[in-house]
Motif scaffolding. Sequence first.
Motif: not given
Length: 178
Positions: A109-125
């Motif tokens: 999805w191209g999210y920035p590599n600035d850490g650890v994604y720990i929660a998803d949101c209702p927007s499906a990504g």
Amino acid sequence: MELQFFKDFDFTDFWSESSYSVRDYIEEFPDDEMISSIENELGYKLPASYIELMRIQNGGLVEKSCFPTTEDNSWAEDHVAITGLMGIGREKTYSVCGELGSQFMMEEWGYPNDGVYIADCPSAGHDMILLDYSKCGKDGEPEVVHVDQEDDYRKIFLAKDFETFIKGLKDEEEFDGD
């Protein structure tokens, strides 16, 4: 287990009990070896408060799913929402190293590599919650930020640390519906 964090926090009605949560989120409790292995894979030292919570329940859907913001975003004018917290593991779809976990969000999805994604949101990504290590380094105490894919991956500061983020989650009813 004696709590170092969350001592004054009531977890009654915090987690959402559902078959979906069990199937896609909740991992076995992480031992020290698993935690070390996940940290090596992710390249970041996980916050002690996150590890402690995952030793109470390792991931899952949450009842208190909204966090207040002072900035509007693609979800709402005054808050962001999460679906669930990703557990420490690789087995479940929504765990930090799972099929739709942190690495997937960065690589696919191209999210920035600035850490650890720990929660998803209702927007499906289309938006995620990040333990953001960009100011503290890979071994520091990360801030918690909302990353909005719909707004060129704009970050909105949420909390100074993970414990503050969890304690700040509110029921959806506390916000006016749009």
